[in-house]
Motif scaffolding. Sequence first.
Motif, PDB file in Angstrom:
ATOM      1  N   LEU A  22       0.838  -1.194   0.000  1.00 11.84           N
ATOM      2  CA  LEU A  22       0.000   0.000   0.000  1.00 11.84           C
ATOM      3  C   LEU A  22       0.878   1.251   0.000  1.00 11.84           C
ATOM      4  CD1 LEU A  22      -2.872   1.101   0.112  1.00 11.84           C
ATOM      5  CD2 LEU A  22      -2.734   0.979   2.599  1.00 11.84           C
ATOM      6  N   HIS A  23       1.948   1.229   0.773  1.00 12.48           N
ATOM      7  CA  HIS A  23       2.849   2.375   0.898  1.00 12.48           C
ATOM      8  C   HIS A  23       4.204   1.999   0.303  1.00 12.48           C
ATOM      9  CE1 HIS A  23      -0.157   4.169   3.458  1.00 12.48           C
ATOM     10  NE2 HIS A  23      -0.105   3.131   4.270  1.00 12.48           N
ATOM     11  N   ASN A  24       4.382   2.229  -0.987  1.00 11.71           N
ATOM     12  CA  ASN A  24       5.623   1.808  -1.636  1.00 11.71           C
ATOM     13  C   ASN A  24       6.540   2.967  -2.022  1.00 11.71           C
ATOM     14  OD1 ASN A  24       4.238   2.830  -3.811  1.00 11.71           O
ATOM     15  ND2 ASN A  24       3.994   0.872  -4.848  1.00 11.71           N
ATOM     16  N   THR A  25       6.256   4.167  -1.483  1.00 11.16           N
ATOM     17  CA  THR A  25       7.098   5.319  -1.786  1.00 11.16           C
ATOM     18  C   THR A  25       7.775   5.885  -0.542  1.00 11.16           C
ATOM     19  OG1 THR A  25       5.214   6.821  -1.591  1.00 11.16           O
ATOM     20  CG2 THR A  25       5.720   5.985  -3.797  1.00 11.16           C
ATOM     21  N   SER A  26       7.588   5.264   0.592  1.00 10.29           N
ATOM     22  CA  SER A  26       8.126   5.743   1.867  1.00 10.29           C
ATOM     23  C   SER A  26       9.646   5.677   1.908  1.00 10.29           C
ATOM     24  CB  SER A  26       7.560   4.886   3.001  1.00 10.29           C
ATOM     25  OG  SER A  26       8.253   5.111   4.194  1.00 10.29           O
TER      26      SER A  26
ATOM     27  N   CYS B 239      18.851  -7.483 -11.972  1.00  5.45           N
ATOM     28  CA  CYS B 239      18.206  -8.797 -12.091  1.00  5.45           C
ATOM     29  C   CYS B 239      17.642  -9.078 -13.474  1.00  5.45           C
ATOM     30  CB  CYS B 239      17.063  -8.911 -11.079  1.00  5.45           C
ATOM     31  SG  CYS B 239      17.547  -8.638  -9.373  1.00  5.45           S
ATOM     32  N   GLY B 240      17.597  -8.086 -14.328  1.00  5.79           N
ATOM     33  CA  GLY B 240      16.944  -8.273 -15.618  1.00  5.79           C
ATOM     34  C   GLY B 240      15.460  -8.535 -15.458  1.00  5.79           C
ATOM     35  N   ALA B 241      14.869  -7.969 -14.405  1.00  6.96           N
ATOM     36  CA  ALA B 241      13.459  -8.208 -14.090  1.00  6.96           C
ATOM     37  C   ALA B 241      12.648  -6.922 -14.250  1.00  6.96           C
ATOM     38  CB  ALA B 241      13.319  -8.738 -12.662  1.00  6.96           C
ATOM     39  N   ALA B 242      11.365  -7.095 -14.448  1.00 10.63           N
ATOM     40  CA  ALA B 242      10.438  -5.978 -14.578  1.00 10.63           C
ATOM     41  C   ALA B 242       9.780  -5.687 -13.232  1.00 10.63           C
ATOM     42  CB  ALA B 242       9.376  -6.308 -15.622  1.00 10.63           C
ATOM     43  N   TYR B 243       9.123  -4.544 -13.160  1.00 15.17           N
ATOM     44  CA  TYR B 243       8.412  -4.109 -11.958  1.00 15.17           C
ATOM     45  C   TYR B 243       6.974  -3.781 -12.339  1.00 15.17           C
ATOM     46  CZ  TYR B 243       6.891  -0.998  -8.190  1.00 15.17           C
ATOM     47  OH  TYR B 243       6.183  -0.409  -7.170  1.00 15.17           O
ATOM     48  N   LEU B 244       6.030  -4.263 -11.522  1.00 18.82           N
ATOM     49  CA  LEU B 244       4.624  -3.995 -11.787  1.00 18.82           C
ATOM     50  C   LEU B 244       3.884  -3.851 -10.459  1.00 18.82           C
ATOM     51  CD1 LEU B 244       2.339  -3.868 -13.958  1.00 18.82           C
ATOM     52  CD2 LEU B 244       2.098  -6.337 -13.637  1.00 18.82           C
ATOM     53  N   GLU B 245       3.110  -2.786 -10.336  1.00 19.49           N
ATOM     54  CA  GLU B 245       2.264  -2.625  -9.156  1.00 19.49           C
ATOM     55  C   GLU B 245       0.962  -3.395  -9.377  1.00 19.49           C
ATOM     56  OE1 GLU B 245       2.214   1.437  -7.137  1.00 19.49           O
ATOM     57  OE2 GLU B 245       2.848   1.905  -9.201  1.00 19.49           O
ATOM     58  N   ILE B 246       0.490  -4.063  -8.326  1.00 22.73           N
ATOM     59  CA  ILE B 246      -0.771  -4.802  -8.378  1.00 22.73           C
ATOM     60  C   ILE B 246      -1.679  -4.243  -7.269  1.00 22.73           C
ATOM     61  CG2 ILE B 246      -1.888  -7.070  -8.309  1.00 22.73           C
ATOM     62  CD1 ILE B 246       0.012  -7.003 -10.560  1.00 22.73           C
ATOM     63  N   PRO B 247      -2.322  -3.095  -7.524  1.00 19.63           N
ATOM     64  CA  PRO B 247      -3.146  -2.469  -6.480  1.00 19.63           C
ATOM     65  C   PRO B 247      -4.344  -3.314  -6.066  1.00 19.63           C
ATOM     66  CG  PRO B 247      -3.429  -1.337  -8.581  1.00 19.63           C
ATOM     67  CD  PRO B 247      -2.314  -2.328  -8.767  1.00 19.63           C
ATOM     68  N   GLU B 248      -4.783  -4.233  -6.929  1.00 20.98           N
ATOM     69  CA  GLU B 248      -5.916  -5.097  -6.576  1.00 20.98           C
ATOM     70  C   GLU B 248      -5.613  -5.952  -5.342  1.00 20.98           C
ATOM     71  OE1 GLU B 248      -5.923  -4.526 -11.066  1.00 20.98           O
ATOM     72  OE2 GLU B 248      -4.434  -4.921  -9.529  1.00 20.98           O
ATOM     73  N   LEU B 249      -4.330  -6.172  -5.053  1.00 24.36           N
ATOM     74  CA  LEU B 249      -3.954  -7.029  -3.922  1.00 24.36           C
ATOM     75  C   LEU B 249      -3.462  -6.244  -2.705  1.00 24.36           C
ATOM     76  CD1 LEU B 249      -2.225  -9.996  -5.795  1.00 24.36           C
ATOM     77  CD2 LEU B 249      -4.580  -9.835  -4.944  1.00 24.36           C
ATOM     78  N   THR B 250      -3.551  -4.914  -2.746  1.00 23.17           N
ATOM     79  CA  THR B 250      -3.151  -4.135  -1.576  1.00 23.17           C
ATOM     80  C   THR B 250      -4.315  -4.082  -0.586  1.00 23.17           C
ATOM     81  OG1 THR B 250      -3.872  -2.035  -2.540  1.00 23.17           O
ATOM     82  CG2 THR B 250      -1.564  -2.678  -2.889  1.00 23.17           C
ATOM     83  N   PRO B 251      -3.993  -4.021   0.693  1.00 19.03           N
ATOM     84  CA  PRO B 251      -5.066  -3.847   1.671  1.00 19.03           C
ATOM     85  C   PRO B 251      -5.597  -2.414   1.598  1.00 19.03           C
ATOM     86  CG  PRO B 251      -2.939  -3.859   2.763  1.00 19.03           C
ATOM     87  CD  PRO B 251      -2.678  -4.127   1.311  1.00 19.03           C
ATOM     88  N   GLU B 252      -6.782  -2.195   2.113  1.00 16.10           N
ATOM     89  CA  GLU B 252      -7.310  -0.838   2.182  1.00 16.10           C
ATOM     90  C   GLU B 252      -6.586  -0.086   3.289  1.00 16.10           C
ATOM     91  OE1 GLU B 252     -11.579  -1.248   2.541  1.00 16.10           O
ATOM     92  OE2 GLU B 252     -11.766  -1.299   0.360  1.00 16.10           O
ATOM     93  N   PRO B 253      -6.400   1.225   3.133  1.00 20.42           N
ATOM     94  CA  PRO B 253      -5.649   1.999   4.132  1.00 20.42           C
ATOM     95  C   PRO B 253      -6.169   1.849   5.558  1.00 20.42           C
ATOM     96  CG  PRO B 253      -6.017   3.323   2.179  1.00 20.42           C
ATOM     97  CD  PRO B 253      -6.806   2.051   1.993  1.00 20.42           C
ATOM     98  N   ASP B 254      -7.488   1.903   5.733  1.00 24.06           N
ATOM     99  CA  ASP B 254      -8.046   1.807   7.079  1.00 24.06           C
ATOM    100  C   ASP B 254      -7.798   0.438   7.700  1.00 24.06           C
ATOM    101  OD1 ASP B 254      -9.666   2.927   9.295  1.00 24.06           O
ATOM    102  OD2 ASP B 254     -11.021   1.276   8.737  1.00 24.06           O
ATOM    103  N   LEU B 255      -7.905  -0.597   6.892  1.00 22.39           N
ATOM    104  CA  LEU B 255      -7.663  -1.950   7.392  1.00 22.39           C
ATOM    105  C   LEU B 255      -6.216  -2.094   7.859  1.00 22.39           C
ATOM    106  CD1 LEU B 255      -8.530  -4.903   7.838  1.00 22.39           C
ATOM    107  CD2 LEU B 255      -7.985  -5.320   5.430  1.00 22.39           C
ATOM    108  N   LEU B 256      -5.283  -1.649   7.052  1.00 21.85           N
ATOM    109  CA  LEU B 256      -3.873  -1.730   7.431  1.00 21.85           C
ATOM    110  C   LEU B 256      -3.582  -0.889   8.665  1.00 21.85           C
ATOM    111  CD1 LEU B 256      -1.102  -2.892   6.734  1.00 21.85           C
ATOM    112  CD2 LEU B 256      -0.733  -0.893   5.261  1.00 21.85           C
TER     113      LEU B 256
END
Length: 153
Positions: free
Chosen positions: A40-44, A63-80
């Motif tokens: 949820l917080h990936n810029t801290s 690593c020769g790897a790509a980066y992708l955000e998957i917001p569908e799997l992040t918890p909601e802010p209040d829950l976290l």
Amino acid sequence: MKLEDNAVQVATIGFTGKTAQRFFDSLKQAQIRTVLDVRLHNTSQLAGFAKKQDLRYFLENLCGAAYLEIPELTPEPDLLKRYQGKVLGWDEYAAAYLELIAKRGVERQLNIDLFRSGCLLCSEHLPHHCHRRIALEYLNTQWNSSLNITHLV
């Protein structure tokens, strides 16, 4: 039990408690092609070498790897916030998160091929008390056990 040839290899990793060398070496050794960020917080600033702004560069060049955000799997802010503030215990948080991703219908929104040689990233060092483990276990039940899950530590 023998894995079917079409099983999707997927991993999870947390960056907390790891040096950058250990983190990136673990991804390289596991032959990860895409890091799937479910934080949820990936810029801290607390994320250090795993800050969203820098991670894409490091993954590609180390690593020769790509980066992708998957917001569908992040918890909601209040829950976290309620979990981190100890208003909810782990079992309550896990149940609420599972209910959330089921309600979102993430298994219909996400393509299983996104996870092929992928690695779910979160901050928690170990997967035992982390939503990344719950997310993959849930998807595995929805996708007829098509995921072969490894937790990189």
